[in-house]
Design a protein around this motif. Sequence first.
Motif, PDB file in Angstrom:
ATOM      1  N   ASN A 162      43.820  34.256  26.586  1.00  0.00           N
ATOM      2  CA  ASN A 162      44.987  35.123  26.750  1.00  0.00           C
ATOM      3  C   ASN A 162      45.150  35.597  28.194  1.00  0.00           C
ATOM      4  OD1 ASN A 162      45.773  35.422  23.826  1.00  0.00           O
ATOM      5  ND2 ASN A 162      43.697  36.228  23.733  1.00  0.00           N
ATOM      6  N   GLN A 163      44.760  34.761  29.140  1.00  0.00           N
ATOM      7  CA  GLN A 163      44.850  35.161  30.539  1.00  0.00           C
ATOM      8  C   GLN A 163      44.680  33.936  31.426  1.00  0.00           C
ATOM      9  OE1 GLN A 163      41.599  37.489  32.613  1.00  0.00           O
ATOM     10  NE2 GLN A 163      43.078  39.168  32.366  1.00  0.00           N
ATOM     11  N   ILE A 164      45.342  33.950  32.589  1.00  0.00           N
ATOM     12  CA  ILE A 164      45.167  32.897  33.588  1.00  0.00           C
ATOM     13  C   ILE A 164      44.804  33.556  34.911  1.00  0.00           C
ATOM     14  CG2 ILE A 164      46.182  30.909  34.751  1.00  0.00           C
ATOM     15  CD1 ILE A 164      48.227  30.774  32.477  1.00  0.00           C
ATOM     16  N   ILE A 165      43.753  33.053  35.543  1.00  0.00           N
ATOM     17  CA  ILE A 165      43.233  33.622  36.787  1.00  0.00           C
ATOM     18  C   ILE A 165      43.200  32.540  37.848  1.00  0.00           C
ATOM     19  CG2 ILE A 165      41.225  34.703  37.871  1.00  0.00           C
ATOM     20  CD1 ILE A 165      40.491  35.735  35.047  1.00  0.00           C
ATOM     21  N   ARG A 166      43.692  32.873  39.023  1.00  0.00           N
ATOM     22  CA  ARG A 166      43.659  31.950  40.153  1.00  0.00           C
ATOM     23  C   ARG A 166      42.387  32.187  40.964  1.00  0.00           C
ATOM     24  NH1 ARG A 166      48.341  30.470  44.576  1.00  0.00           N
ATOM     25  NH2 ARG A 166      46.964  30.123  46.340  1.00  0.00           N
ATOM     26  N   MET A 167      41.692  31.086  41.304  1.00  0.00           N
ATOM     27  CA  MET A 167      40.482  31.147  42.130  1.00  0.00           C
ATOM     28  C   MET A 167      40.776  30.571  43.510  1.00  0.00           C
ATOM     29  SD  MET A 167      37.160  30.120  39.772  1.00  0.00           S
ATOM     30  CE  MET A 167      36.041  30.184  41.194  1.00  0.00           C
ATOM     31  N   ASP A 168      40.613  31.397  44.552  1.00  0.00           N
ATOM     32  CA  ASP A 168      40.814  30.968  45.932  1.00  0.00           C
ATOM     33  C   ASP A 168      39.517  31.131  46.703  1.00  0.00           C
ATOM     34  OD1 ASP A 168      43.929  30.629  46.540  1.00  0.00           O
ATOM     35  OD2 ASP A 168      43.683  32.297  45.138  1.00  0.00           O
ATOM     36  N   PHE A 169      39.116  30.098  47.425  1.00  0.00           N
ATOM     37  CA  PHE A 169      37.925  30.195  48.260  1.00  0.00           C
ATOM     38  C   PHE A 169      38.253  31.002  49.512  1.00  0.00           C
ATOM     39  CE2 PHE A 169      35.349  28.513  51.796  1.00  0.00           C
ATOM     40  CZ  PHE A 169      34.090  28.850  51.331  1.00  0.00           C
ATOM     41  N   VAL A 170      37.453  32.038  49.779  1.00  0.00           N
ATOM     42  CA  VAL A 170      37.643  32.864  50.974  1.00  0.00           C
ATOM     43  C   VAL A 170      36.403  32.879  51.853  1.00  0.00           C
ATOM     44  CG1 VAL A 170      39.399  34.311  49.920  1.00  0.00           C
ATOM     45  CG2 VAL A 170      36.998  34.959  49.708  1.00  0.00           C
ATOM     46  N   GLY A 171      35.245  32.436  51.321  1.00  0.00           N
ATOM     47  CA  GLY A 171      34.029  32.383  52.113  1.00  0.00           C
ATOM     48  C   GLY A 171      33.375  33.738  52.273  1.00  0.00           C
ATOM     49  N   GLY A 172      32.385  33.772  53.152  1.00  0.00           N
ATOM     50  CA  GLY A 172      31.660  35.016  53.397  1.00  0.00           C
ATOM     51  C   GLY A 172      30.913  35.490  52.173  1.00  0.00           C
ATOM     52  N   ASN A 173      30.717  36.809  52.095  1.00  0.00           N
ATOM     53  CA  ASN A 173      30.015  37.364  50.941  1.00  0.00           C
ATOM     54  C   ASN A 173      30.857  37.333  49.681  1.00  0.00           C
ATOM     55  OD1 ASN A 173      27.725  37.966  52.476  1.00  0.00           O
ATOM     56  ND2 ASN A 173      28.543  39.960  53.104  1.00  0.00           N
ATOM     57  N   THR A 174      32.183  37.258  49.833  1.00  0.00           N
ATOM     58  CA  THR A 174      33.075  37.259  48.672  1.00  0.00           C
ATOM     59  C   THR A 174      33.088  35.902  47.984  1.00  0.00           C
ATOM     60  OG1 THR A 174      34.470  38.916  49.732  1.00  0.00           O
ATOM     61  CG2 THR A 174      35.438  37.674  47.907  1.00  0.00           C
ATOM     62  N   LEU A 187      34.298  37.549  33.922  1.00  0.00           N
ATOM     63  CA  LEU A 187      35.695  37.942  33.989  1.00  0.00           C
ATOM     64  C   LEU A 187      35.935  39.119  33.049  1.00  0.00           C
ATOM     65  CD1 LEU A 187      37.240  34.359  33.931  1.00  0.00           C
ATOM     66  CD2 LEU A 187      36.669  35.754  35.924  1.00  0.00           C
ATOM     67  N   PRO A 188      36.424  40.236  33.575  1.00  0.00           N
ATOM     68  CA  PRO A 188      36.585  41.428  32.743  1.00  0.00           C
ATOM     69  C   PRO A 188      37.836  41.360  31.877  1.00  0.00           C
ATOM     70  CG  PRO A 188      37.353  41.877  34.960  1.00  0.00           C
ATOM     71  CD  PRO A 188      36.802  40.469  34.984  1.00  0.00           C
ATOM     72  N   GLY A 189      37.962  42.347  30.988  1.00  0.00           N
ATOM     73  CA  GLY A 189      39.163  42.464  30.186  1.00  0.00           C
ATOM     74  C   GLY A 189      39.069  41.706  28.879  1.00  0.00           C
ATOM     75  N   SER A 190      40.194  41.679  28.184  1.00  0.00           N
ATOM     76  CA  SER A 190      40.254  41.106  26.833  1.00  0.00           C
ATOM     77  C   SER A 190      40.927  39.741  26.816  1.00  0.00           C
ATOM     78  CB  SER A 190      41.005  42.065  25.899  1.00  0.00           C
ATOM     79  OG  SER A 190      42.310  42.328  26.398  1.00  0.00           O
ATOM     80  N   GLY A 191      40.809  38.992  27.905  1.00  0.00           N
ATOM     81  CA  GLY A 191      41.441  37.682  27.984  1.00  0.00           C
ATOM     82  C   GLY A 191      40.801  36.628  27.111  1.00  0.00           C
ATOM     83  N   GLY A 192      39.609  36.907  26.592  1.00  0.00           N
ATOM     84  CA  GLY A 192      38.947  35.938  25.732  1.00  0.00           C
ATOM     85  C   GLY A 192      38.087  34.962  26.516  1.00  0.00           C
ATOM     86  N   GLN A 193      37.599  33.950  25.830  1.00  0.00           N
ATOM     87  CA  GLN A 193      36.689  33.005  26.446  1.00  0.00           C
ATOM     88  C   GLN A 193      37.417  32.065  27.401  1.00  0.00           C
ATOM     89  OE1 GLN A 193      35.254  29.764  23.699  1.00  0.00           O
ATOM     90  NE2 GLN A 193      36.201  31.072  22.152  1.00  0.00           N
TER      91      GLN A 193
END
Length: 381
Positions: free
Chosen positions: A216-228, A194-200
Amino acid sequence: MQLPFGEWLPDQPAHLNPGSTVATNVYHAASSYKPVKSLVAYSGASNVTQNAKGAGSFRDNTNAVFTFVGTKDNIYKLTSGTFSSVKGSCTVSGTDTDFFTFTQFGQYVIASNGKDAPMVYDMLSSANPKVFVTLQSLASSGSTVPSKFRISGVIRDFLVTGNIENAKNRVQWSGINDISMWESGVSSSDLQDLPGSGGQVVAITSGEVGYVFRQNQIIRMDFVGGNTIFRFSVISPNRGAVFGQTVCQDNRQVFFYADDGFFQINGDQVLPIGAEKVNRFFEGDLNKAYTDRITSAVDPFNTLAIWLYPSKDNPNTTGICDKLLIYNYVTQKWSVAKVKASQIFKQFVIANTVELMDIVSENLDEINISLDTPYWTTGHL
């Protein structure tokens, strides 16, 4: 008879406070406050000799209940009111500031503390004695499990791990519905720094959608399948969870403590729930020398999000916390309670007999669950 009391608002001045100035040892209900019951020991002579550093309760597909607690040097399983060590030959060598994460993936329970090789318990195994083994021992040939990770969650059909040794900002996930596969590009297994300065990475929630909490950051993870495979979307670029154990979840409702107060995630919105209510109270009441001991859990029966913490009134020489901060997420009201505990967590209830009812309470008058409800027979939370 219920007496109506105003909302507890400790952040407001006492003079002309529109609510109550005291709400101790209670939690808010539909139209009033109800008492917080006293804690009851599981057994008179516990084999757990260290403070709890994480716990979890799980059910297999036969509805059998498995409850575990981790300490800095062992893992225990609860059976008929008694805790017994189940770490087997696994190494457990955490410190006073480390904590365990327990995550269920199908028939398996994964335990990790960031200090030792991750472990797994097979709830359906016929082995005797049944104990934890290393997660690596289940890995497919040529597949290497992350050597050490602190936290994990289950998003869709993947075990997602985070706060990995030498890569604190990395998340890595297993093969689809397969915790034996960890080779990138095989069975959709992969990793993401995960890039940026959000910390561990400090916490990962579970469900159809997952939320990865950094400091210092919240990221949403969505399954999309395929190569992504997964799409990562930042929903909170400058606010995260200060400590991993301050994040708790009831299905899609997620609650957490940040460095500027208490919040709730509703979809992609991060909503303040403690502002002008309890944020300043908590900031002033928290013993900041022992913030690593804060832990949280939800009580879905009573729709409560609860944070156990060490207060400034407690010298904490024993490592035990002394207060609960309680939020009813339906009525949106707060309260506080005085307790002595090192850990709180959601627990499944086994199908009880009369002989085992004292695990819930040694006094029938103290049991606030009707004896004719399914609670006693079906293992509901």
